[in-house]
Design an enzyme around this catalytic site. Structure first.
Site, PDB file in Angstrom:
ATOM      1  N   ASP A 161      34.074  22.932  41.450  1.00  0.00           N
ATOM      2  CA  ASP A 161      33.051  22.026  41.988  1.00  0.00           C
ATOM      3  C   ASP A 161      31.942  21.793  40.975  1.00  0.00           C
ATOM      4  OD1 ASP A 161      31.809  20.467  44.204  1.00  0.00           O
ATOM      5  OD2 ASP A 161      30.236  21.953  43.914  1.00  0.00           O
ATOM      6  N   SER A 183      33.816  19.368  48.338  1.00  0.00           N
ATOM      7  CA  SER A 183      32.762  19.984  47.531  1.00  0.00           C
ATOM      8  C   SER A 183      31.947  20.971  48.377  1.00  0.00           C
ATOM      9  CB  SER A 183      31.864  18.877  46.957  1.00  0.00           C
ATOM     10  OG  SER A 183      30.690  19.401  46.400  1.00  0.00           O
TER      11      SER A 183
END
Ligand code: URA
Ligand code: CA
Length: 438
Positions: A161, A183
């Protein structure tokens, strides 16, 4: 497997297999897949979307790209909360200790502020001595002792991420519901909680600009939680004006202390959202059976001061000066060289606020960073005196700026005047809560 085939498949609107998604994540993190191929795939996802199964696979492979935290040796249901980012959103500092005061176990990792939106970690650091980088062992020890601990995200949590977010930021690929969901959820799942309450913001100060998109994001994250065996509840709430009245690190901390000290009325939006989030956390923790019961417990923890006491204990355990966590101590931390009111240009009703611009005004005064290297001044920012729908007379203070360095004062004043629109007729005020998704 070849990355170019995966890009072409998504460009042709076909769903990707779990193996293809894993190939992409592994290669991207290791550096074998270059940024230009990753960007092409991300753009294809923005344009052609992902189904729920693909989004869940993406989340899972991202989550396993680095360390995961195991909280299973802590007693009870470990509950976490997450807000998708906003302005004047200081709910964590209120809700985490309140839920702990009601018997909950809150183990949470938070982020720093990003652009116009504030971050809990920066707010915690406004208390002298607080160290937000703790080992996982010490983190768990604090949770065991006080029932609540909020620290910064550890180094190797979801490296996929970190890398992908930086790339999305500069390639126009932030705005995708499955990419945002993966995310957020990969980080929440890696941090180890059993139950997660998500606050999805919608409006001028949020990533999601329409209620429809926000609901879709919320529903997707709840479904992913189910697929991955965690309890997830999402609420969709308004971010068309700052949630609390204060924007700035110590200023927001002070507002949290004011709320915990019973100084903020129940009809206040920050109070309302804190109780909503706390209620969901107590329900998921199985500490209350109904909304009413949970609300009663939370209110009681405000009235008897036990929530504030939990916040004080947590600050002490993090190395901070807990004697400052009082109304008086907070005023001391929020003292700036100048306090300057911003007057209303004309008389009328406040019909609209651009929350993002209000966050930006606080940022240019030194409350946030423009680059990663910038140093935050914890005391500066602003306090709103008006909300959308309020009547104002020309010259009335819309807000007060808390200023130490005057070099950007004119910019902040101008930004605030632009952020608050005054019209002739009162405006229908939008609701605070749009949906609760279980
Ligand atoms: N917050 C996140 O953590 N990720 C996104 O993609 C958007 C908001
Ligand atoms: Ca936040």
């Amino acid at each position: 497997m070849r990355m170019v085939d995966i890009i072409e498949k998504k460009a042709g609107c076909e769903p990707l297999s779990s193996e293809e998604i894993q190939f992409f994540i592994d290669g991207f993190v290791s550096g074998d897949i270059p940024d230009y191929q990753a960007s092409a795939l991300l753009m294809a996802i923005v344009l052609n979307d992902m189904n729920e199964r693909e989004a869940a696979d993406l989340t899972l492979h991202m989550m396993h790209s680095g360390d995961t935290v195991d909280l299973s040796d802590l007693p009870g249901v470990k509950v976490d909360k997450h807000s998708s980012g906003g302005v004047g959103d200081t709910t964590t500092l209120v809700v985490a200790p309140l839920v702990a005061a009601c018997g909950g176990t809150v183990a949470k990792m938070s982020g720093r502020g990003l652009a116009f939106s504030g971050g809990t970690i920066d707010k915690l650091e406004s208390i002298p001595g607080v160290n937000i980088s703790q080992t996982i062992e010490r983190f768990k020890q604090i949770v065991r002792k006080t029932g609540v601990c909020v620290i910064g995200q550890t180094g190797n949590l979801v490296p996929a991420d970190k890398k992908m977010y930086a790339l999305r930021d500069v390639t126009g690929t932030v705005q995708s519901v499955p990419l945002i969901a993966a995310s957020i959820m990969s980080k929440k799942l890696a941090a180890g909680a059993d139950a997660i309450v998500l606050d999805v913001k919608v409006g001028s100060g949020a990533f999601m600009k329409t209620v429809e998109d926000a609901k879709r994001l919320a529903e997707l994250m709840v479904k992913m939680g189910k697929l991955l065996k965690r309890e997830v509840v999402a609420v969709v709430t308004d971010m068309n004006q700052p949630l609390g009245l204060s924007v700035g690190n110590a200023l927001e901390f002070r507002e949290a202390v004011q709320l915990l000290a019973g100084q903020i009325p129940e009809n206040d939006p920050l109070y309302e959202i804190c109780l909503l989030l706390g209620t969901q956390m107590l329900l998921l923790s199985k500490l209350a059976k109904t909304d009413d019961e949970a609300r009663g417990m939370l209110k009681h923890a405000i009235e008897n001061g036990s929530g504030l006491e939990k916040l004080r204990s947590m600050i002490h355990e993090l190395g901070g000066d807990a004697s400052l966590v009082t109304l008086k101590g907070m005023d001391q931390l929020c003292t700036t060289r100048r306090q300057i009111p911003v007057p209303a240009k004309n008389s009328g009703y406040i019909v609209d606020m651009q929350a993002e611009l209000i966050g930006r005004a606080a940022q240019v005064l030194g409350a946030g960073r423009a680059t990663k290297e910038d140093v935050i001044d914890p005391a500066v920012g602003l306090v709103m005196h008006k909300r959308v729908g309020d009547r104002v007379e020309q010259g009335d203070a819309i807000c007060t700026l808390y200023v130490n360095d005057e070099s950007n004062l004119a910019d902040a004043m101008e930004t605030m005047t632009e952020a608050v629109r005054i019209g002739e007729k009162p405006k229908f005020v939008t609701p605070m809560v749009y949906a609760v998704i279980r």
